[in-house]
Design an enzyme around this catalytic site. Structure first.
Site, PDB file in Angstrom:
ATOM      1  N   ASP A  13       0.848  -1.198   0.000  1.00  0.00           N
ATOM      2  CA  ASP A  13       0.000   0.000   0.000  1.00  0.00           C
ATOM      3  C   ASP A  13       0.882   1.247   0.000  1.00  0.00           C
ATOM      4  OD1 ASP A  13      -2.184  -1.643   0.165  1.00  0.00           O
ATOM      5  OD2 ASP A  13      -2.402  -1.420   2.343  1.00  0.00           O
TER       6      ASP A  13
HETATM    7  N1  URA Z   1      -1.267  -5.763   3.997  1.00  0.00           N
HETATM    8  C1  URA Z   1      -1.743  -4.512   3.947  1.00  0.00           C
HETATM    9  O1  URA Z   1      -2.797  -4.219   4.504  1.00  0.00           O
HETATM   10  N2  URA Z   1      -1.030  -3.580   3.291  1.00  0.00           N
HETATM   11  C2  URA Z   1       0.154  -3.837   2.682  1.00  0.00           C
HETATM   12  O2  URA Z   1       0.777  -2.936   2.104  1.00  0.00           O
HETATM   13  C3  URA Z   1       0.640  -5.154   2.735  1.00  0.00           C
HETATM   14  C4  URA Z   1      -0.098  -6.100   3.406  1.00  0.00           C
END
Ligand code: URA
Length: 237
Positions: free
Chosen positions: A102
């Site tokens: 993310d």
């Molecule tokens: N899980 C999430 O919620 N975000 C990420 O970036 C990776 C795993």
């Protein structure tokens, strides 16, 4: 692609003739004679028939990056900076991301132009462990350990998450190991136990940990050992 197909296509000779040419030792892959026409050859290998180029090797790229929070895990975006903007390489447009993070997640990010490698690394069947350090706004309840191990039902995908290993390191700090990578998975799992994620950092993929010498935003080519170790399992942290 299978070697016989590659040769047959090159000289329009048909697969039987290609198999005979290969069997006769007229074909070299990466400098070595190969006599089995069913050998798989990737586009990253040089292939010669009677010393003449049938396929020139493409440059294979495997990069490890310390993704800083705030950068998009994408190769292109009309508005926001992406992790590709951090890379200075003439062939960077050939890269894709092996396991996105993310925008506000930091840590280990892998980029490659080898689709076979990234598919294997990220496929659900491979069950390669990914380890995240998680900071939360709320206190993490002790029952979360069992809940993560048991799995959560995700209505949108109609799946139950695989057992995840949660280690509580502090009242608002934990390390979690997942063997899959669903959309916002860590955040959604913590949400189920009443915690909002304040910061998320990926520490490792398989046997590969984020190299200590990589500062946020830095990247480098992976060593052959690192390419291999990303695919392997590592013990729980
Ligand atoms: N899980 C999430 O919620 N975000 C990420 O970036 C990776 C795993």
């Amino acid at each position: 692609m299978k070697l016989d197909r590659l040769i047959a296509r090159h000289r329009f000779m048909g697969r039987n003739a290609a198999l005979r040419a290969i069997g006769a030792g007229r074909v070299r892959v990466e400098g070595g004679v190969i006599t089995d026409g069913h050998t798989e050859v990737s586009r990253f290998c040089t292939v010669l028939l009677d010393g003449e180029a049938v396929q020139a090797a493409e440059r294979a790229m495997y990069l490890v990056m310390h993704k800083p929070a705030g950068w998009l895990s994408a190769t292109k975006d009309p508005l926001q900076p992406t992790v590709l903007d951090l890379i200075d390489d003439p062939d960077k447009e050939t890269l894709h991301i092996a396991g996105r993070l993310d925008k506000n997640t930091s840590g280990l990010l892998l980029l490659t132009n080898d689709g076979r490698w990234s598919n294997q690394l990220m496929s659900a069947e491979s069950k390669v462990p990914k380890v995240y350090r998680v900071e939360t706004h709320e206190v993490i309840p002790p029952e979360a350990v069992e809940a993560f191990e048991h799995g959560f039902y995700f209505h949108t995908e109609d799946i139950t998450t695989l057992p995840a290993h949660l280690v509580i390191l502090g009242s608002r700090l934990a390390r979690v190991t997942l063997h899959e990578g669903r959309y916002h998975q860590v955040k959604r799992m913590f949400h189920r136990v009443g915690c909002r994620v304040a910061a998320l950092h990926r520490e490792s993929v398989g046997g590969l940990s984020l190299p200590g010498d990589l500062k946020p935003g830095a990247w480098r080519a992976m060593t052959p050992q690192e390419i291999d170790s990303a695919m392997r399992s590592a013990p729980h942290a």
